[in-house]
Motif scaffolding. Structure first.
Motif, PDB file in Angstrom:
ATOM      1  N   UNK A  26      22.557   9.401  15.148  1.00  0.00           N
ATOM      2  CA  UNK A  26      21.894  10.034  14.240  1.00  0.00           C
ATOM      3  C   UNK A  26      22.608  11.576  14.211  1.00  0.00           C
ATOM      4  N   UNK A  27      22.934  12.576  15.443  1.00  0.00           N
ATOM      5  CA  UNK A  27      22.908  13.594  15.671  1.00  0.00           C
ATOM      6  C   UNK A  27      24.744  13.617  15.481  1.00  0.00           C
ATOM      7  N   UNK A  28      25.266  13.037  15.595  1.00  0.00           N
ATOM      8  CA  UNK A  28      26.775  13.123  15.463  1.00  0.00           C
ATOM      9  C   UNK A  28      26.855  13.319  14.053  1.00  0.00           C
ATOM     10  N   UNK A  29      26.207  11.785  13.281  1.00  0.00           N
ATOM     11  CA  UNK A  29      26.448  11.782  11.726  1.00  0.00           C
ATOM     12  C   UNK A  29      25.950  12.857  10.504  1.00  0.00           C
ATOM     13  N   UNK A  30      24.569  13.328  11.912  1.00  0.00           N
ATOM     14  CA  UNK A  30      24.002  15.422  10.723  1.00  0.00           C
ATOM     15  C   UNK A  30      25.279  15.887  10.349  1.00  0.00           C
ATOM     16  N   UNK A  31      25.286  15.845  12.303  1.00  0.00           N
ATOM     17  CA  UNK A  31      26.502  17.003  12.231  1.00  0.00           C
ATOM     18  C   UNK A  31      28.488  17.298  11.932  1.00  0.00           C
ATOM     19  N   UNK A  32      28.623  15.848  11.179  1.00  0.00           N
ATOM     20  CA  UNK A  32      29.906  16.142  10.641  1.00  0.00           C
ATOM     21  C   UNK A  32      30.174  15.448   8.851  1.00  0.00           C
ATOM     22  N   UNK A  33      29.371  16.118   8.181  1.00  0.00           N
ATOM     23  CA  UNK A  33      29.268  16.679   6.376  1.00  0.00           C
ATOM     24  C   UNK A  33      30.445  16.603   5.995  1.00  0.00           C
ATOM     25  N   UNK A  34      30.552  14.999   5.960  1.00  0.00           N
ATOM     26  CA  UNK A  34      32.141  14.993   4.954  1.00  0.00           C
ATOM     27  C   UNK A  34      33.219  14.840   5.812  1.00  0.00           C
ATOM     28  N   UNK A  72      36.403   1.507  12.495  1.00  0.00           N
ATOM     29  CA  UNK A  72      36.764   1.933  11.476  1.00  0.00           C
ATOM     30  C   UNK A  72      35.899   2.934  10.803  1.00  0.00           C
ATOM     31  N   UNK A  73      36.375   3.441  10.063  1.00  0.00           N
ATOM     32  CA  UNK A  73      36.391   5.083   9.182  1.00  0.00           C
ATOM     33  C   UNK A  73      35.096   5.129   8.431  1.00  0.00           C
ATOM     34  N   UNK A  74      34.658   6.086   8.842  1.00  0.00           N
ATOM     35  CA  UNK A  74      33.169   6.661   7.960  1.00  0.00           C
ATOM     36  C   UNK A  74      32.514   7.600   8.038  1.00  0.00           C
ATOM     37  N   UNK A  75      32.742   8.233   6.558  1.00  0.00           N
ATOM     38  CA  UNK A  75      32.160   9.300   6.256  1.00  0.00           C
ATOM     39  C   UNK A  75      31.627   9.644   5.427  1.00  0.00           C
ATOM     40  N   UNK A  76      30.564  11.151   6.330  1.00  0.00           N
ATOM     41  CA  UNK A  76      28.703  11.474   5.666  1.00  0.00           C
ATOM     42  C   UNK A  76      28.925  11.682   4.336  1.00  0.00           C
ATOM     43  N   UNK A  77      27.957  11.643   3.606  1.00  0.00           N
ATOM     44  CA  UNK A  77      27.931  12.313   2.323  1.00  0.00           C
ATOM     45  C   UNK A  77      27.843  13.679   2.772  1.00  0.00           C
ATOM     46  N   UNK A 121      20.126  24.393   5.016  1.00  0.00           N
ATOM     47  CA  UNK A 121      21.710  23.698   5.950  1.00  0.00           C
ATOM     48  C   UNK A 121      22.328  22.536   5.411  1.00  0.00           C
ATOM     49  N   UNK A 122      23.633  22.040   5.619  1.00  0.00           N
ATOM     50  CA  UNK A 122      24.296  21.599   4.670  1.00  0.00           C
ATOM     51  C   UNK A 122      24.527  19.935   6.104  1.00  0.00           C
ATOM     52  N   UNK A 123      24.056  18.681   5.909  1.00  0.00           N
ATOM     53  CA  UNK A 123      23.823  17.731   7.195  1.00  0.00           C
ATOM     54  C   UNK A 123      24.843  16.867   7.003  1.00  0.00           C
ATOM     55  N   UNK A 124      25.186  16.178   6.879  1.00  0.00           N
ATOM     56  CA  UNK A 124      25.861  14.639   7.004  1.00  0.00           C
ATOM     57  C   UNK A 124      24.979  13.216   7.325  1.00  0.00           C
ATOM     58  N   UNK A 125      25.279  12.533   5.991  1.00  0.00           N
ATOM     59  CA  UNK A 125      24.118  10.732   5.652  1.00  0.00           C
ATOM     60  C   UNK A 125      24.419   9.313   5.347  1.00  0.00           C
ATOM     61  N   UNK A 126      24.570   8.559   6.368  1.00  0.00           N
ATOM     62  CA  UNK A 126      24.801   8.123   5.574  1.00  0.00           C
ATOM     63  C   UNK A 126      24.301   6.730   4.860  1.00  0.00           C
ATOM     64  N   UNK A 127      22.904   6.713   5.206  1.00  0.00           N
ATOM     65  CA  UNK A 127      22.005   5.599   5.007  1.00  0.00           C
ATOM     66  C   UNK A 127      21.917   4.579   5.333  1.00  0.00           C
ATOM     67  N   UNK A 128      21.716   4.741   7.151  1.00  0.00           N
ATOM     68  CA  UNK A 128      21.416   3.480   7.600  1.00  0.00           C
ATOM     69  C   UNK A 128      20.496   3.528   8.736  1.00  0.00           C
ATOM     70  N   UNK A 129      20.218   2.524   9.197  1.00  0.00           N
ATOM     71  CA  UNK A 129      18.888   2.183   9.883  1.00  0.00           C
ATOM     72  C   UNK A 129      18.358   1.605  10.899  1.00  0.00           C
TER      73      UNK A 129
END
Length: 83
Positions: A28-36, A52-57, A64-72
């Motif tokens: 979660x910390x990795x995703x949140x710290x890599x928006x776009x 695979x490659x993934x780009x958090x929205x 703040x601006x954070x990254x999110x991918x919609x996973x749980x």
């Protein structure tokens, strides 16, 4: 979003940009710290390791601006019921 990237239910993230992912909180910390920002992932799917490659929205959280991918996390129903 996560499914659009190629992730599937049951995938386990092993590393992101070469950094080992030890638990859900770290992921979660990795995703949140890599928006776009594109993340290169090594995942385990059905016993096979693949990349695979993934780009958090980018989403706003307060100022703040954070990254999110919609996973749980996948929760084992039997373990959950035992609580």
């Amino acid at each position: 979003m996560a499914q659009k990237s190629g992730m599937q239910e049951g995938d386990r993230v092993l590393s992101a940009n070469g950094e080992q992912v030890k638990d859900w909180g770290q992921w979660v910390d990795i995703v949140r710290s890599h928006p776009a920002q594109t993340l290169r992932l090594e995942i385990e799917r059905q016993g096979h390791v693949q990349e695979i490659s993934l780009t958090p929205e980018t989403v706003s959280e307060g100022s703040s601006q954070i990254g999110r991918i919609g996973a749980a996390p996948l929760i084992d129903q039997k373990e959950f019921d035992a609580l």
